[in-house]
Motif scaffolding. Structure first.
Motif, PDB file in Angstrom:
ATOM      1  N   LEU A   1      57.201   2.522  32.114  1.00 41.99           N
ATOM      2  CA  LEU A   1      57.970   3.047  33.241  1.00 41.99           C
ATOM      3  C   LEU A   1      59.086   3.968  32.755  1.00 41.99           C
ATOM      4  CD1 LEU A   1      58.411   3.052  36.307  1.00 41.99           C
ATOM      5  CD2 LEU A   1      59.940   1.111  35.990  1.00 41.99           C
ATOM      6  N   ILE A   2      59.674   3.645  31.620  1.00 39.70           N
ATOM      7  CA  ILE A   2      60.717   4.506  31.071  1.00 39.70           C
ATOM      8  C   ILE A   2      60.165   5.901  30.812  1.00 39.70           C
ATOM      9  CG2 ILE A   2      62.195   4.894  29.055  1.00 39.70           C
ATOM     10  CD1 ILE A   2      62.500   1.839  28.883  1.00 39.70           C
ATOM     11  N   ALA A   3      58.965   5.970  30.209  1.00 42.27           N
ATOM     12  CA  ALA A   3      58.346   7.268  29.944  1.00 42.27           C
ATOM     13  C   ALA A   3      58.027   8.001  31.237  1.00 42.27           C
ATOM     14  CB  ALA A   3      57.069   7.074  29.116  1.00 42.27           C
ATOM     15  N   VAL A   4      57.577   7.266  32.257  1.00 39.98           N
ATOM     16  CA  VAL A   4      57.251   7.876  33.554  1.00 39.98           C
ATOM     17  C   VAL A   4      58.490   8.517  34.172  1.00 39.98           C
ATOM     18  CG1 VAL A   4      56.567   7.382  35.936  1.00 39.98           C
ATOM     19  CG2 VAL A   4      55.269   6.400  34.040  1.00 39.98           C
ATOM     20  N   VAL A   5      59.601   7.771  34.172  1.00 38.62           N
ATOM     21  CA  VAL A   5      60.828   8.291  34.779  1.00 38.62           C
ATOM     22  C   VAL A   5      61.380   9.477  33.998  1.00 38.62           C
ATOM     23  CG1 VAL A   5      63.243   7.730  35.287  1.00 38.62           C
ATOM     24  CG2 VAL A   5      61.434   6.107  35.869  1.00 38.62           C
ATOM     25  N   LEU A   6      61.401   9.358  32.686  1.00 38.46           N
ATOM     26  CA  LEU A   6      61.992  10.422  31.864  1.00 38.46           C
ATOM     27  C   LEU A   6      61.148  11.696  31.877  1.00 38.46           C
ATOM     28  CD1 LEU A   6      63.273   8.440  28.734  1.00 38.46           C
ATOM     29  CD2 LEU A   6      64.557   9.174  30.752  1.00 38.46           C
ATOM     30  N   THR A   7      59.835  11.573  32.069  1.00 35.13           N
ATOM     31  CA  THR A   7      58.962  12.751  32.064  1.00 35.13           C
ATOM     32  C   THR A   7      58.580  13.213  33.467  1.00 35.13           C
ATOM     33  OG1 THR A   7      56.974  11.374  31.881  1.00 35.13           O
ATOM     34  CG2 THR A   7      57.992  12.110  29.829  1.00 35.13           C
ATOM     35  N   SER A   8      59.110  12.539  34.490  1.00 37.10           N
ATOM     36  CA  SER A   8      58.802  12.875  35.892  1.00 37.10           C
ATOM     37  C   SER A   8      57.305  12.807  36.180  1.00 37.10           C
ATOM     38  CB  SER A   8      59.336  14.272  36.241  1.00 37.10           C
ATOM     39  OG  SER A   8      60.739  14.313  36.119  1.00 37.10           O
ATOM     40  N   ALA A   9      56.632  11.822  35.582  1.00 39.82           N
ATOM     41  CA  ALA A   9      55.208  11.621  35.836  1.00 39.82           C
ATOM     42  C   ALA A   9      55.011  10.887  37.161  1.00 39.82           C
ATOM     43  CB  ALA A   9      54.573  10.837  34.684  1.00 39.82           C
ATOM     44  N   GLU A  10      53.759  10.807  37.603  1.00 43.33           N
ATOM     45  CA  GLU A  10      53.443  10.169  38.876  1.00 43.33           C
ATOM     46  C   GLU A  10      52.968   8.738  38.639  1.00 43.33           C
ATOM     47  OE1 GLU A  10      53.776  11.324  41.989  1.00 43.33           O
ATOM     48  OE2 GLU A  10      54.623  13.210  41.267  1.00 43.33           O
ATOM     49  N   LEU A  11      53.599   7.800  39.314  1.00 44.25           N
ATOM     50  CA  LEU A  11      53.206   6.400  39.268  1.00 44.25           C
ATOM     51  C   LEU A  11      53.055   5.912  40.707  1.00 44.25           C
ATOM     52  CD1 LEU A  11      52.809   4.046  37.157  1.00 44.25           C
ATOM     53  CD2 LEU A  11      55.123   3.336  37.769  1.00 44.25           C
ATOM     54  N   PHE A  12      51.916   5.313  41.007  1.00 47.18           N
ATOM     55  CA  PHE A  12      51.628   4.876  42.374  1.00 47.18           C
ATOM     56  C   PHE A  12      52.750   4.019  42.951  1.00 47.18           C
ATOM     57  CE2 PHE A  12      49.944   1.375  44.993  1.00 47.18           C
ATOM     58  CZ  PHE A  12      49.524   2.096  46.098  1.00 47.18           C
ATOM     59  N   THR A  13      53.225   3.077  42.176  1.00 47.72           N
ATOM     60  CA  THR A  13      54.238   2.160  42.687  1.00 47.72           C
ATOM     61  C   THR A  13      55.583   2.844  42.917  1.00 47.72           C
ATOM     62  OG1 THR A  13      54.533   1.473  40.380  1.00 47.72           O
ATOM     63  CG2 THR A  13      53.185   0.066  41.778  1.00 47.72           C
ATOM     64  N   GLY A  14      55.921   3.820  42.085  1.00 49.85           N
ATOM     65  CA  GLY A  14      57.146   4.580  42.305  1.00 49.85           C
ATOM     66  C   GLY A  14      57.027   5.497  43.507  1.00 49.85           C
ATOM     67  N   ASP A  15      55.808   6.034  43.723  1.00 51.53           N
ATOM     68  CA  ASP A  15      55.578   6.905  44.873  1.00 51.53           C
ATOM     69  C   ASP A  15      55.690   6.147  46.190  1.00 51.53           C
ATOM     70  OD1 ASP A  15      55.249   9.103  43.278  1.00 51.53           O
ATOM     71  OD2 ASP A  15      53.068   9.008  43.228  1.00 51.53           O
ATOM     72  N   ALA A  16      55.486   4.826  46.155  1.00 47.07           N
ATOM     73  CA  ALA A  16      55.678   4.023  47.363  1.00 47.07           C
ATOM     74  C   ALA A  16      57.111   4.146  47.861  1.00 47.07           C
ATOM     75  CB  ALA A  16      55.337   2.563  47.085  1.00 47.07           C
ATOM     76  N   LEU A  17      58.044   4.114  46.940  1.00 45.12           N
ATOM     77  CA  LEU A  17      59.467   4.279  47.284  1.00 45.12           C
ATOM     78  C   LEU A  17      59.744   5.682  47.799  1.00 45.12           C
ATOM     79  CD1 LEU A  17      62.603   3.844  47.058  1.00 45.12           C
ATOM     80  CD2 LEU A  17      62.359   4.386  44.630  1.00 45.12           C
ATOM     81  N   VAL A  18      59.345   6.678  47.035  1.00 47.72           N
ATOM     82  CA  VAL A  18      59.711   8.061  47.328  1.00 47.72           C
ATOM     83  C   VAL A  18      59.105   8.539  48.641  1.00 47.72           C
ATOM     84  CG1 VAL A  18      59.500  10.440  46.530  1.00 47.72           C
ATOM     85  CG2 VAL A  18      60.014   8.611  44.892  1.00 47.72           C
ATOM     86  N   PHE A  19      57.819   8.259  48.861  1.00 42.79           N
ATOM     87  CA  PHE A  19      57.146   8.846  50.014  1.00 42.79           C
ATOM     88  C   PHE A  19      57.434   8.122  51.320  1.00 42.79           C
ATOM     89  CE2 PHE A  19      55.108  11.458  46.976  1.00 42.79           C
ATOM     90  CZ  PHE A  19      54.633  12.552  47.678  1.00 42.79           C
ATOM     91  N   VAL A  20      57.672   6.820  51.280  1.00 47.82           N
ATOM     92  CA  VAL A  20      58.065   6.135  52.511  1.00 47.82           C
ATOM     93  C   VAL A  20      59.406   6.675  53.003  1.00 47.82           C
ATOM     94  CG1 VAL A  20      58.854   3.934  53.459  1.00 47.82           C
ATOM     95  CG2 VAL A  20      56.733   4.035  52.152  1.00 47.82           C
ATOM     96  N   ALA A  21      60.362   6.795  52.087  1.00 51.28           N
ATOM     97  CA  ALA A  21      61.665   7.337  52.472  1.00 51.28           C
ATOM     98  C   ALA A  21      61.548   8.775  52.960  1.00 51.28           C
ATOM     99  CB  ALA A  21      62.629   7.253  51.289  1.00 51.28           C
ATOM    100  N   SER A  22      60.681   9.562  52.319  1.00 49.33           N
ATOM    101  CA  SER A  22      60.518  10.970  52.699  1.00 49.33           C
ATOM    102  C   SER A  22      59.856  11.116  54.063  1.00 49.33           C
ATOM    103  CB  SER A  22      59.692  11.694  51.639  1.00 49.33           C
ATOM    104  OG  SER A  22      60.339  11.683  50.382  1.00 49.33           O
ATOM    105  N   VAL A  23      58.859  10.274  54.347  1.00 45.29           N
ATOM    106  CA  VAL A  23      58.189  10.329  55.653  1.00 45.29           C
ATOM    107  C   VAL A  23      59.151   9.901  56.757  1.00 45.29           C
ATOM    108  CG1 VAL A  23      56.404   9.245  57.081  1.00 45.29           C
ATOM    109  CG2 VAL A  23      55.840  10.061  54.791  1.00 45.29           C
ATOM    110  N   LEU A  24      59.880   8.817  56.537  1.00 43.61           N
ATOM    111  CA  LEU A  24      60.835   8.356  57.545  1.00 43.61           C
ATOM    112  C   LEU A  24      61.935   9.383  57.783  1.00 43.61           C
ATOM    113  CD1 LEU A  24      61.193   4.598  56.515  1.00 43.61           C
ATOM    114  CD2 LEU A  24      59.977   5.529  58.491  1.00 43.61           C
ATOM    115  N   GLY A  25      62.299  10.108  56.735  1.00 42.83           N
ATOM    116  CA  GLY A  25      63.321  11.133  56.878  1.00 42.83           C
ATOM    117  C   GLY A  25      62.799  12.452  57.412  1.00 42.83           C
TER     118      GLY A  25
END
Length: 211
Positions: A1-25
């Motif tokens: 996960l550290i590598a994913v965050v530092l390299t801005s890679a795509e992780l399904f579980t992280g996208d759950a956070l980002v896209f739910v907030a983005s859709v609601l907004g």
């Protein structure tokens, strides 16, 4: 996960956070959410299968360490849990993952991001929670070493409940909550402030008159 965050890679579980907030907004459409989740889930699984195959068939590292039997035991333990247990553990896992990701966004330095991620990730691993992308690797690598798990069981009895639990834990309990706290409530406060200003103007007799 550290590598994913530092390299801005795509992780399904992280996208759950980002896209739910983005859709609601209102920043992203629901169709784009489904596209992102589908592609990230499939590609994460493909990467896990590739890495598992390299470890099992192109390397003798687990055999050299005497850990091949451990890989089988882990796969069997994770695959043959009750469906509901995996779902609940999935909620806990991605709640902690997404809290770690959210904390990491607050840090500007690499060391700060790593520290923010380390504790929640270590906690969910020690508690034995189920992270679908981790299971996409751990269960197949055990299968490659002989674990008696069918592909249908892997997909529908192990990965499906973990995926749904991860979506609830990260998307609902983190993404939706923080959207409400930082976006929705801000809009509500502005709306209430406009009502208050209008009421104050009306009481002072400053309401514009029709000509």
């Amino acid at each position: 996960l550290i590598a994913v965050v530092l390299t801005s890679a795509e992780l399904f579980t992280g996208d759950a956070l980002v896209f739910v907030a983005s859709v609601l907004g209102g920043k992203v459409s629901f169709g784009k959410l489904l596209r992102n989740w589908s592609v990230s889930w499939i590609m994460n699984f493909a990467g896990c299968l590739l890495w598992a195959a390299l470890l099992a068939y192109a390397s003798n590292s687990l055999e050299d360490l005497g850990k091949a039997d451990l890989a089988v035991k882990i796969a069997l333990k994770k695959a043959y849990q009750p469906w509901g247990h995996i779902f609940i553990k999935g909620i806990g896992a991605n709640f902690m993952v997404c809290v770690g990701v959210w904390q990491a966004t607050c840090a500007e330095e690499v060391a700060g991001k790593i520290l923010a991620l380390w504790f929640p990730i270590s906690a969910f691993v020690m508690m034995g929670f189920d992270h679908v992308v981790a299971n996409q690797f751990l269960i197949p690598v055990g299968m490659m070493y002989g674990a008696d798990i069918s592909i249908s069981h892997l997909l529908f009895r192990a990965l499906l409940p973990a995926s749904l639990g991860n979506l609830v834990g990260g998307g609902l309990f983190v993404g939706a909550v923080y959207w409400y706290v930082y976006d929705s409530m801000t809009g509500d406060k502005k709306f209430l402030a406009r009502i208050k200003d209008g009421w104050s103007n009306a009481r002072r007799g400053n309401v514009p008159k029709d000509e």
